[in-house]
Design a protein around this motif. Structure first.
Motif, short mmCIF file in Angstrom:
data_model
loop_
_atom_site.label_atom_id
_atom_site.label_comp_id
_atom_site.label_asym_id
_atom_site.label_seq_id
_atom_site.Cartn_x
_atom_site.Cartn_y
_atom_site.Cartn_z
N HIS A 116 0.83 -1.21 0.00
CA HIS A 116 0.00 0.00 0.00
C HIS A 116 0.87 1.27 0.00
O HIS A 116 0.66 2.18 -0.81
CB HIS A 116 -0.92 -0.04 1.23
CG HIS A 116 -1.93 1.04 1.29
ND1 HIS A 116 -3.24 0.82 1.68
CD2 HIS A 116 -1.86 2.36 1.01
CE1 HIS A 116 -3.91 1.97 1.62
NE2 HIS A 116 -3.09 2.91 1.24
N ILE A 117 1.85 1.31 0.90
CA ILE A 117 2.69 2.51 1.03
C ILE A 117 3.54 2.68 -0.22
O ILE A 117 3.66 3.77 -0.77
CB ILE A 117 3.56 2.40 2.31
CG1 ILE A 117 2.65 2.32 3.56
CG2 ILE A 117 4.54 3.57 2.41
CD1 ILE A 117 3.34 1.78 4.81
N GLU A 118 4.07 1.57 -0.70
CA GLU A 118 4.95 1.61 -1.88
C GLU A 118 4.17 2.04 -3.12
O GLU A 118 4.64 2.86 -3.91
CB GLU A 118 5.59 0.22 -2.05
CG GLU A 118 6.74 0.17 -3.04
CD GLU A 118 6.26 -0.17 -4.45
OE1 GLU A 118 6.71 0.53 -5.39
OE2 GLU A 118 5.46 -1.11 -4.61
N ILE A 119 2.98 1.51 -3.29
CA ILE A 119 2.14 1.89 -4.45
C ILE A 119 1.84 3.39 -4.39
O ILE A 119 1.99 4.11 -5.38
CB ILE A 119 0.84 1.07 -4.48
CG1 ILE A 119 1.13 -0.39 -4.85
CG2 ILE A 119 -0.17 1.67 -5.48
CD1 ILE A 119 -0.06 -1.35 -4.66
N GLY A 120 1.44 3.86 -3.22
CA GLY A 120 1.14 5.30 -3.09
C GLY A 120 2.33 6.17 -3.40
O GLY A 120 2.21 7.22 -4.05
#
Lengths: 186, 186
Positions: A116-120
């Motif tokens: 989630h954090i990496e995609i964002g």
């Protein structure tokens, strides 16, 4: 609490953000409205003319580690950029199954398995984001996520939410409404 | 939200829990009262006769990992045991420095370096505990911690809070009041 830590999103006939499109992805929809107003203040606000009012608060980070926090702080842009004429308000509620998980398993699902954090972060600084929490308030949604971006990044935003919705984390989302907004300059 | 997820602690002249002793350990004290009433309900309650009303909500675990959660569930006892005639209400607020830390560093300070969970588990099942969160509500305290125990365990409870107050985690506590209570059977 920080100053201006509370947000009220008012849905109604008028407001600076014109509603371009609404998708009710899971769970109950929201009553249809023509415009949205976002009010960040020390208190929640009410408007008798509004069809709905969604409440949330800015709070501490729940999952970010030090490296991620430092990296995001470097990359991310603030709200209110002059070319941020597009926005999205995505209220989300997760299931009891999610909230009953211990912290380490929620973190694993959110980042190690769903990224989630990496995609964002791939979409920074183009897509600016602010997260408001509603669960402890007993609000209508666990989260109110607000995004701002330029018209040229509408496609990128679709890619971002599309990628998130394909993750394991999203199996725990039981209500999600996606409102796409456009800054009304009239 | 769970049913009965909200708590109001009412401090006043009357109530089932008689105040035996109050220590204001850090920050502003609470107005002196003779008794405390604990009301868990779907809504917060008010009482014009109360000197103060403290609000909190039950929420998801913020730090527990799977092993700790399983272990605590095995060991811990519920509230309301017939011999739990002693209680403590300890409202706590932590500093902005705490809340600005990323999740991994808060977890490290809380458990790997301060052994908060491990210390608490040493006193199970004697000391029953329930944590309520107030920070996202903008309540007077970040946490309201409620403990129940038998008269024979008063010394053990002193050991428990003494051990916690000597930890690194407690450097981040900027307000703490400790109310010791006794069940009034009149």
């Amino acid at each position: 609490m920080k100053a201006f830590s509370r947000v009220t999103f008012l849905g109604g006939a008028t407001g600076p953000w014109r509603v371009e499109k609404v998708s009710s992805l899971r769970g109950a929809p929201l009553p249809a409205v023509g415009a949205v107003q976002k009010v960040e203040a020390d208190t929640f606000v009410t408007d008798p003319a509004a069809a709905w009012a969604l409440q949330g608060v800015r709070s501490n980070e729940r999952y970010l580690n030090r490296g991620e926090k430092t990296q995001l702080a470097k990359l991310q842009a603030g709200l209110g950029r002059p070319d941020s004429t597009r926005a999205a308000l995505i209220p989300i509620t997760k299931s009891n199954a999610w909230w009953d998980l211990p912290q380490d398993e929620r973190r694993s699902i959110l980042e190690e398995r769903s990224h989630h954090i990496e995609i964002g972060s791939r979409f920074l600084p183009a897509i600016a984001r602010r997260l408001f929490h509603g669960r402890d308030l007993g609000a209508d949604f666990d989260f109110l996520t607000w995004f701002e971006f330029a018209e040229a990044d509408v496609g990128a935003f679709d890619d971002l939410v599309g990628a998130l919705r394909r993750t394991e984390e999203w199996h725990y989302v039981e209500r999600e409404v996606d409102l796409r907004l456009s800054l009304d300059r009239r």
